[in-house]
Scaffold this active site. Structure first.
Site, PDB file in Angstrom:
ATOM      1  N   GLY A  10      -7.986  -4.488   5.944  1.00 21.89           N
ATOM      2  CA  GLY A  10      -6.571  -4.124   6.050  1.00 21.89           C
ATOM      3  C   GLY A  10      -6.432  -2.653   5.720  1.00 21.89           C
ATOM      4  N   GLY A  11      -6.228  -1.861   6.757  1.00 23.24           N
ATOM      5  CA  GLY A  11      -6.192  -0.400   6.560  1.00 23.24           C
ATOM      6  C   GLY A  11      -4.788   0.155   6.588  1.00 23.24           C
ATOM      7  N   ILE A  14      -2.142   0.567   1.329  1.00 19.71           N
ATOM      8  CA  ILE A  14      -3.095   0.454   0.218  1.00 19.71           C
ATOM      9  C   ILE A  14      -4.515   0.712   0.731  1.00 19.71           C
ATOM     10  CG2 ILE A  14      -4.058  -1.071  -1.561  1.00 19.71           C
ATOM     11  CD1 ILE A  14      -1.355  -2.448  -1.741  1.00 19.71           C
ATOM     12  N   ASN A 123      -0.520 -10.232  -1.436  1.00 17.26           N
ATOM     13  CA  ASN A 123       0.449 -11.105  -2.119  1.00 17.26           C
ATOM     14  C   ASN A 123       0.790 -12.338  -1.282  1.00 17.26           C
ATOM     15  OD1 ASN A 123       1.114 -10.049  -4.657  1.00 17.26           O
ATOM     16  ND2 ASN A 123       2.277  -8.368  -3.713  1.00 17.26           N
ATOM     17  N   HIS A 178       0.946 -12.569 -11.352  1.00 15.56           N
ATOM     18  CA  HIS A 178       1.537 -11.323 -10.864  1.00 15.56           C
ATOM     19  C   HIS A 178       2.936 -11.650 -10.355  1.00 15.56           C
ATOM     20  CE1 HIS A 178       1.777  -7.348  -9.278  1.00 15.56           C
ATOM     21  NE2 HIS A 178       1.900  -7.760  -8.034  1.00 15.56           N
TER      22      HIS A 178
HETATM   23  P1  A3D Z   1       0.503  -2.603   4.936  1.00 15.30           P
HETATM   24  O1  A3D Z   1       0.659  -1.140   4.894  1.00 15.30           O
HETATM   25  O2  A3D Z   1       1.419  -3.394   5.804  1.00 15.30           O
HETATM   26  O3  A3D Z   1      -1.008  -2.925   5.350  1.00 15.30           O
HETATM   27  C1  A3D Z   1      -1.474  -4.216   5.616  1.00 15.30           C
HETATM   28  C2  A3D Z   1      -2.519  -4.093   6.698  1.00 15.30           C
HETATM   29  O4  A3D Z   1      -3.124  -5.376   6.894  1.00 15.30           O
HETATM   30  C3  A3D Z   1      -1.965  -3.650   8.056  1.00 15.30           C
HETATM   31  O5  A3D Z   1      -2.624  -2.482   8.507  1.00 15.30           O
HETATM   32  C4  A3D Z   1      -2.230  -4.851   8.957  1.00 15.30           C
HETATM   33  O6  A3D Z   1      -2.518  -4.501  10.302  1.00 15.30           O
HETATM   34  C5  A3D Z   1      -3.458  -5.444   8.268  1.00 15.30           C
HETATM   35  N1  A3D Z   1      -3.763  -6.812   8.697  1.00 15.30           N
HETATM   36  C6  A3D Z   1      -2.902  -7.799   9.039  1.00 15.30           C
HETATM   37  N2  A3D Z   1      -3.608  -8.896   9.416  1.00 15.30           N
HETATM   38  C7  A3D Z   1      -4.919  -8.584   9.315  1.00 15.30           C
HETATM   39  C8  A3D Z   1      -6.123  -9.290   9.563  1.00 15.30           C
HETATM   40  N3  A3D Z   1      -6.121 -10.557   9.985  1.00 15.30           N
HETATM   41  N4  A3D Z   1      -7.289  -8.632   9.341  1.00 15.30           N
HETATM   42  C9  A3D Z   1      -7.303  -7.361   8.907  1.00 15.30           C
HETATM   43  N5  A3D Z   1      -6.202  -6.642   8.655  1.00 15.30           N
HETATM   44  C10 A3D Z   1      -5.023  -7.252   8.859  1.00 15.30           C
HETATM   45  O7  A3D Z   1       0.645  -3.239   3.466  1.00 15.30           O
HETATM   46  P2  A3D Z   1       0.184  -2.595   2.078  1.00 15.30           P
HETATM   47  O8  A3D Z   1      -1.139  -1.947   2.256  1.00 15.30           O
HETATM   48  O9  A3D Z   1       1.313  -1.832   1.504  1.00 15.30           O
HETATM   49  O10 A3D Z   1       0.036  -3.928   1.205  1.00 15.30           O
HETATM   50  C11 A3D Z   1      -0.994  -4.846   1.491  1.00 15.30           C
HETATM   51  C12 A3D Z   1      -0.809  -6.127   0.681  1.00 15.30           C
HETATM   52  O11 A3D Z   1      -0.912  -5.840  -0.719  1.00 15.30           O
HETATM   53  C13 A3D Z   1       0.554  -6.814   0.867  1.00 15.30           C
HETATM   54  O12 A3D Z   1       0.350  -8.218   0.918  1.00 15.30           O
HETATM   55  C14 A3D Z   1       1.303  -6.457  -0.400  1.00 15.30           C
HETATM   56  O13 A3D Z   1       2.294  -7.403  -0.734  1.00 15.30           O
HETATM   57  C15 A3D Z   1       0.172  -6.467  -1.395  1.00 15.30           C
HETATM   58  N6  A3D Z   1       0.419  -5.737  -2.664  1.00 15.30           N
HETATM   59  C16 A3D Z   1      -0.095  -6.280  -3.792  1.00 15.30           C
HETATM   60  C17 A3D Z   1       0.104  -5.662  -4.999  1.00 15.30           C
HETATM   61  C18 A3D Z   1      -0.437  -6.273  -6.247  1.00 15.30           C
HETATM   62  O14 A3D Z   1      -0.300  -5.699  -7.307  1.00 15.30           O
HETATM   63  C19 A3D Z   1      -1.141  -7.550  -6.190  1.00 15.30           C
HETATM   64  C20 A3D Z   1       0.812  -4.460  -5.061  1.00 15.30           C
HETATM   65  C21 A3D Z   1       1.308  -3.913  -3.877  1.00 15.30           C
HETATM   66  C22 A3D Z   1       1.108  -4.574  -2.678  1.00 15.30           C
END
Ligand code: A3D
Length: 316
Positions: A10-11, A14, A123, A178
């Site tokens: 997931g790029g 984060i 999450n 969390h």
């Molecule tokens: P975002 O910038 O949307 O990135 C998510 C990436 O996942 C996107 O580039 C998608 O294309 C990719 N993706 C979707 N499906 C797939 C797949 N099957 N295989 C590979 N990649 C895929 O989100 P983000 O980077 O801001 O956040 C990512 C996750 O972290 C989310 O679920 C947030 O809720 C979670 N998060 C958790 C915390 C914790 O403290 C636990 C904090 C902040 C965010």
């Protein structure tokens, strides 16, 4: 000796920062994997970071890909794949969508990086860690979730802001799931060895605990869309680094408990020793009665989330 490889699944927000921090700390070579529609984006992020490294003076090879087999041989896999909650989306909707994504990611990781230490960030965190471990069948010590490092960092940051002191001298711990039921342990928080309870009035300390529990939402509101990404990325990197360099740091993580703190057969946020063997140990200490009650409430919330995951057949 083969170079260490880190796979970022997931790029997005984060994921991009994970790749940047890993490269800047020279933890190893980085592969950013995302879905085919994002292949150009992750290839671009990898190249952009690679072009920054000469300025940083850091060595790492980076690549962005939509071929899951490119993660082969990764020592550490960090999973951020998923969607963020959008206005109107219920927690159950989010769980259902991200569970399906985790199921497909778990299949790919099990097939191509079966020896990796896996850190889940997606999450709802506790439920996704549970599902990923079940689906991969990896030993519990090699699957954990990143939440406690971030929750604790937020708690430390707020204490430092309150007192006008360096964050480096603030030591603290947040236990549990969390979410809004997490348990900041103020009793053990200290600044340069001095208990914070001696420095911050009780009502202010309660307000700091509350701000910690709601810190994710505070950022979401400020950003307007999306959630925090710098701090979650750095928190996961601390865990990855402790494993890769066998630092045996004590980091609060969603680790599999077998009776610790009275939690049995469940992933929950506890102080974990992270080293080359993954989560090598969980440190235990006696909780005060109100901390115990608060932890029991958070465990109930995590069990409920896990039940939902099981009812959905682990998303497979
Ligand atoms: P975002 O910038 O949307 O990135 C998510 C990436 O996942 C996107 O580039 C998608 O294309 C990719 N993706 C979707 N499906 C797939 C797949 N099957 N295989 C590979 N990649 C895929 O989100 P983000 O980077 O801001 O956040 C990512 C996750 O972290 C989310 O679920 C947030 O809720 C979670 N998060 C958790 C915390 C914790 O403290 C636990 C904090 C902040 C965010």
């Amino acid at each position: 000796m083969a170079r260490t490889k880190i796979a970022v699944i997931g790029g997005g927000q984060i994921g991009g920062n994970l790749a940047l921090y890993a490269a800047q700390r020279e933890l190893g070579d980085v592969v950013i994997y995302d879905v085919p529609a994002k292949e150009g984006t992750v290839a671009g992020k990898a190249l952009d970071i690679a072009e920054q490294l000469p300025v940083d003076g850091c060595d790492a090879a980076l690549r962005g890909t939509s071929r899951i087999e490119d993660i082969a041989g990764a020592a550490v896999v960090i999973v951020t794949a998923g969607v963020a909650r959008t206005p109107g989306m219920t927690r159950e909707d989010l769980l259902a969508i991200n569970l399906k994504i985790i199921a497909s990611v778990a299949e790919g990781v099990a097939a191509h990086a079966p020896g990796a230490f896996c850190i889940i960030v997606t999450n709802p965190l506790d439920a996704m860690v549970h599902a990923f471990q079940k689906l991969t069948g990896f030993p519990h010590a090699r699957v954990c979730g990143m939440a406690g490092v971030l929750d604790t960092a937020r708690f430390r940051a707020f204490i430092a802001m309150e007192l006008g002191v360096s964050v480096r001298d603030v030591s603290a711990l947040v236990l549990g799931g969390h979410g809004p039921t997490m348990v900041p342990i103020s009793r053990l928080a200290s600044v340069g060895g001095v208990p914070v309870a001696e420095l911050i009035p009780a009502d202010r300390l309660r307000a700091i605990e509350e701000r910690t529990r709601e810190a994710g939402t505070e950022i979401v509101k400020l950003y307007g869309s999306g959630s925090a990404y710098y701090s979650p990325a750095m928190s996961a990197i601390a865990m990855a680094e402790s494993c890769i360099r066998d630092q045996k740091r004590v980091l609060p993580a969603a680790a599999y408990c077998r009776g610790e703190y009275g939690i049995d057969g469940l992933y929950a946020g506890v102080p974990a020793v992270i080293g080359a063997g993954g989560v090598e140990r969980i440190l235990q200490f006696a909780l005060a009665a109100e901390e115990e009650a608060a932890l029991a409430a958070t465990v109930r919330a995590v069990r409920q989330s896990v039940r939902e995951v099981e009812q959905r057949g682990l998303g497979a």
